[in-house]
Write a protein that holds these residues in place. Structure first.
Motif, PDB file in Angstrom:
ATOM      1  N   VAL A   1       0.853  -1.184   0.000  1.00 25.30           N
ATOM      2  CA  VAL A   1       0.000   0.000   0.000  1.00 25.30           C
ATOM      3  C   VAL A   1       0.891   1.237   0.000  1.00 25.30           C
ATOM      4  O   VAL A   1       1.865   1.311   0.751  1.00 25.30           O
ATOM      5  CB  VAL A   1      -0.930   0.006   1.224  1.00 25.30           C
ATOM      6  CG1 VAL A   1      -1.811   1.261   1.228  1.00 25.30           C
ATOM      7  CG2 VAL A   1      -1.803  -1.251   1.226  1.00 25.30           C
ATOM      8  N   THR A   2       0.553   2.190  -0.859  1.00 26.30           N
ATOM      9  CA  THR A   2       1.342   3.414  -0.995  1.00 26.30           C
ATOM     10  C   THR A   2       0.470   4.638  -0.738  1.00 26.30           C
ATOM     11  O   THR A   2      -0.619   4.765  -1.323  1.00 26.30           O
ATOM     12  CB  THR A   2       1.948   3.524  -2.409  1.00 26.30           C
ATOM     13  OG1 THR A   2       2.802   2.405  -2.654  1.00 26.30           O
ATOM     14  CG2 THR A   2       2.755   4.813  -2.553  1.00 26.30           C
ATOM     15  N   PHE A   3       0.942   5.524   0.127  1.00 21.18           N
ATOM     16  CA  PHE A   3       0.343   6.842   0.312  1.00 21.18           C
ATOM     17  C   PHE A   3       1.370   7.890  -0.095  1.00 21.18           C
ATOM     18  O   PHE A   3       2.483   7.911   0.442  1.00 21.18           O
ATOM     19  CB  PHE A   3      -0.065   7.070   1.773  1.00 21.18           C
ATOM     20  CG  PHE A   3      -1.227   6.225   2.216  1.00 21.18           C
ATOM     21  CD1 PHE A   3      -2.532   6.663   2.035  1.00 21.18           C
ATOM     22  CD2 PHE A   3      -1.022   4.984   2.798  1.00 21.18           C
ATOM     23  CE1 PHE A   3      -3.602   5.882   2.426  1.00 21.18           C
ATOM     24  CE2 PHE A   3      -2.082   4.196   3.199  1.00 21.18           C
ATOM     25  CZ  PHE A   3      -3.380   4.649   3.009  1.00 21.18           C
ATOM     26  N   LEU A   4       1.009   8.738  -1.022  1.00 21.47           N
ATOM     27  CA  LEU A   4       1.839   9.873  -1.357  1.00 21.47           C
ATOM     28  C   LEU A   4       1.573  11.000  -0.364  1.00 21.47           C
ATOM     29  O   LEU A   4       0.564  10.978   0.353  1.00 21.47           O
ATOM     30  CB  LEU A   4       1.546  10.329  -2.787  1.00 21.47           C
ATOM     31  CG  LEU A   4       1.814   9.289  -3.876  1.00 21.47           C
ATOM     32  CD1 LEU A   4       1.469   9.863  -5.245  1.00 21.47           C
ATOM     33  CD2 LEU A   4       3.252   8.802  -3.841  1.00 21.47           C
ATOM     34  N   PRO A   5       2.469  11.993  -0.253  1.00 20.30           N
ATOM     35  CA  PRO A   5       2.214  13.108   0.658  1.00 20.30           C
ATOM     36  C   PRO A   5       0.812  13.680   0.434  1.00 20.30           C
ATOM     37  O   PRO A   5       0.394  13.920  -0.704  1.00 20.30           O
ATOM     38  CB  PRO A   5       3.307  14.112   0.279  1.00 20.30           C
ATOM     39  CG  PRO A   5       4.442  13.253  -0.178  1.00 20.30           C
ATOM     40  CD  PRO A   5       3.796  12.118  -0.914  1.00 20.30           C
ATOM     41  N   GLY A   6       0.089  13.839   1.517  1.00 24.96           N
ATOM     42  CA  GLY A   6      -1.297  14.285   1.441  1.00 24.96           C
ATOM     43  C   GLY A   6      -2.299  13.159   1.384  1.00 24.96           C
ATOM     44  O   GLY A   6      -3.504  13.384   1.523  1.00 24.96           O
ATOM     45  N   GLY A   7      -1.826  11.912   1.184  1.00 30.27           N
ATOM     46  CA  GLY A   7      -2.730  10.778   1.125  1.00 30.27           C
ATOM     47  C   GLY A   7      -3.211  10.351   2.497  1.00 30.27           C
ATOM     48  O   GLY A   7      -2.485  10.444   3.486  1.00 30.27           O
ATOM     49  N   THR A   8      -4.439   9.859   2.548  1.00 28.55           N
ATOM     50  CA  THR A   8      -5.028   9.465   3.829  1.00 28.55           C
ATOM     51  C   THR A   8      -6.093   8.400   3.630  1.00 28.55           C
ATOM     52  O   THR A   8      -6.677   8.278   2.554  1.00 28.55           O
ATOM     53  CB  THR A   8      -5.663  10.698   4.521  1.00 28.55           C
ATOM     54  OG1 THR A   8      -6.184  10.321   5.792  1.00 28.55           O
ATOM     55  CG2 THR A   8      -6.786  11.295   3.688  1.00 28.55           C
ATOM     56  N   ILE A   9      -6.322   7.596   4.665  1.00 30.50           N
ATOM     57  CA  ILE A   9      -7.542   6.795   4.766  1.00 30.50           C
ATOM     58  C   ILE A   9      -8.527   7.673   5.534  1.00 30.50           C
ATOM     59  O   ILE A   9      -8.348   7.906   6.740  1.00 30.50           O
ATOM     60  CB  ILE A   9      -7.304   5.477   5.522  1.00 30.50           C
ATOM     61  CG1 ILE A   9      -6.295   4.607   4.774  1.00 30.50           C
ATOM     62  CG2 ILE A   9      -8.623   4.712   5.683  1.00 30.50           C
ATOM     63  CD1 ILE A   9      -5.948   3.309   5.487  1.00 30.50           C
ATOM     64  N   PRO A  10      -9.556   8.189   4.889  1.00 31.90           N
ATOM     65  CA  PRO A  10     -10.370   9.245   5.498  1.00 31.90           C
ATOM     66  C   PRO A  10     -11.505   8.760   6.384  1.00 31.90           C
ATOM     67  O   PRO A  10     -12.442   9.503   6.659  1.00 31.90           O
ATOM     68  CB  PRO A  10     -10.907   9.992   4.273  1.00 31.90           C
ATOM     69  CG  PRO A  10     -11.048   8.919   3.243  1.00 31.90           C
ATOM     70  CD  PRO A  10      -9.915   7.956   3.483  1.00 31.90           C
ATOM     71  N   PHE A  11     -11.443   7.497   6.812  1.00 28.11           N
ATOM     72  CA  PHE A  11     -12.465   6.979   7.732  1.00 28.11           C
ATOM     73  C   PHE A  11     -11.831   5.859   8.531  1.00 28.11           C
ATOM     74  O   PHE A  11     -10.770   5.346   8.167  1.00 28.11           O
ATOM     75  CB  PHE A  11     -13.693   6.469   6.971  1.00 28.11           C
ATOM     76  CG  PHE A  11     -13.428   5.245   6.129  1.00 28.11           C
ATOM     77  CD1 PHE A  11     -13.860   3.995   6.555  1.00 28.11           C
ATOM     78  CD2 PHE A  11     -12.750   5.333   4.921  1.00 28.11           C
ATOM     79  CE1 PHE A  11     -13.614   2.859   5.789  1.00 28.11           C
ATOM     80  CE2 PHE A  11     -12.504   4.198   4.140  1.00 28.11           C
ATOM     81  CZ  PHE A  11     -12.933   2.966   4.578  1.00 28.11           C
ATOM     82  N   GLU A  12     -12.446   5.456   9.616  1.00 26.26           N
ATOM     83  CA  GLU A  12     -11.904   4.391  10.452  1.00 26.26           C
ATOM     84  C   GLU A  12     -12.412   3.045   9.946  1.00 26.26           C
ATOM     85  O   GLU A  12     -13.546   2.652  10.213  1.00 26.26           O
ATOM     86  CB  GLU A  12     -12.298   4.617  11.919  1.00 26.26           C
ATOM     87  CG  GLU A  12     -11.669   5.867  12.512  1.00 26.26           C
ATOM     88  CD  GLU A  12     -12.048   6.059  13.978  1.00 26.26           C
ATOM     89  OE1 GLU A  12     -13.066   5.482  14.418  1.00 26.26           O
ATOM     90  OE2 GLU A  12     -11.321   6.782  14.674  1.00 26.26           O
ATOM     91  N   GLU A  13     -11.539   2.343   9.221  1.00 27.17           N
ATOM     92  CA  GLU A  13     -11.900   1.006   8.764  1.00 27.17           C
ATOM     93  C   GLU A  13     -12.112   0.096   9.978  1.00 27.17           C
ATOM     94  O   GLU A  13     -11.283   0.055  10.882  1.00 27.17           O
ATOM     95  CB  GLU A  13     -10.789   0.420   7.895  1.00 27.17           C
ATOM     96  CG  GLU A  13     -10.531   1.157   6.604  1.00 27.17           C
ATOM     97  CD  GLU A  13      -9.510   0.426   5.758  1.00 27.17           C
ATOM     98  OE1 GLU A  13      -9.469  -0.826   5.792  1.00 27.17           O
ATOM     99  OE2 GLU A  13      -8.751   1.110   5.058  1.00 27.17           O
TER     100      GLU A  13
END
Length: 282
Positions: A198-210
């Motif tokens: 899994v890759t998050f670039l700067p500013g990337g987010t999981i925007p809810f609580e899985e």
């Protein structure tokens, strides 16, 4: 950073100096555990039967009442080392992901050399072997799980792939800031576990609580981020490991100037057992 120049954290080993502070970020709770990179020292490495010139760090194992489906190792094989009998349990499947050096894996008549970013899925009872023919130590992740058979569905075939050769699939409405590198087809019901990057670039987010049934193991390969685990916010960086039981709330955001990437395990595509709980695949 181009995909051909990916970096992957490898455990340096050794011990902290006697003047170092003892207190760190390690935590084990009822819902999750965090094993920071500084915890993975020489004195917590293990040796294994039928493995030569090899040691490993076991960072997840089945525990009653916690995570019960899988074990996760970081293995280090010195030159000339390896195993002709690596898997001790009949019916266990495995996945490998190389982070440094190179190993040669043989399964089903195929022989493949895996270098950093190399991935292998090894079916249950496939009789695979591994050796290090190189001049440098090799480190790789080894995830083990008892394969859960389903009537009428054949076990998967071996899979060999390379992180650098796979275009990450972007999550919807994220402009590519959150993406997943998939080594097998996610809808293939033969597979009862998925290993992805899994890759998050700067500013990337999981925007809810899985909050879901899958157990997770997350090893940070690159960069740093901030993870919400159950009720806590935890800072993590390359070399840290997170271990989540089923239904542990989770979310995160990238927290550094570069990509935040982790190797992810989750169990998939099977009904929860209502009898013999914990006896997966038996």
């Amino acid at each position: 950073m181009s995909s051909d120049n990916r970096s992957y954290h490898a455990i340096p080993g050794g011990l902290p100096g006697q003047t170092e502070l003892m207190t760190g970020r390690a935590v084990f709770t009822e819902a999750y555990a965090v094993i920071p990179k500084g915890v993975m020292t020489d004195i917590v490495a293990s040796l294994f039967p039928f493995w030569e010139k090899t040691r490993g760090w076991i960072i997840a194992r089945p525990l009653s009442g916690f995570a019960e489906t899988f074990s996760h190792y970081v293995m280090e094989v010195s030159p000339g080392g390896g195993s002709t009998k690596p898997e001790p349990e009949a019916g266990a499947e495995g996945a490998l992901f190389v982070v440094s050096g190179a190993v040669t894996v043989t399964v089903g008549g195929m022989e493949k050399v895996l270098e950093p970013g190399g991935f292998a899925y090894l079916p249950p009872s496939s009789g695979w072997t591994l050796k290090n023919d190189g001049a440098e130590p090799a480190q790789f992740h080894w995830i083990r799980k008892m394969y859960e058979k389903v009537e009428g569905i054949e076990a998967p075939d071996p899979v060999f792939a390379r992180d650098q050769d796979i275009a990450p699939a972007a999550m919807p409405d994220t402009e590519g800031r959150w993406a997943t590198t998939r080594f097998v087809e996610p809808s293939d019901l033969r597979h009862d576990m998925h290993i992805t990057v899994v890759t998050f670039l700067p500013g990337g987010t999981i925007p809810f609580e899985e909050t879901h049934v899958m157990e997770h193991g997350l090893y940070v390969l690159e960069g740093k981020g901030v993870y919400k685990l159950n009720r806590d916010w935890v800072e993590v960086e390359a070399g840290d490991y997170m271990w989540l039981r089923a239904f542990c709330p989770q979310s995160c955001y990238a927290a550094g100037p570069g990509p935040f990437r982790y190797l992810l395990y989750k169990d998939m595509h099977r009904h929860p057992r209502l009898t013999g709980v914990g006896a997966f695949g038996r």
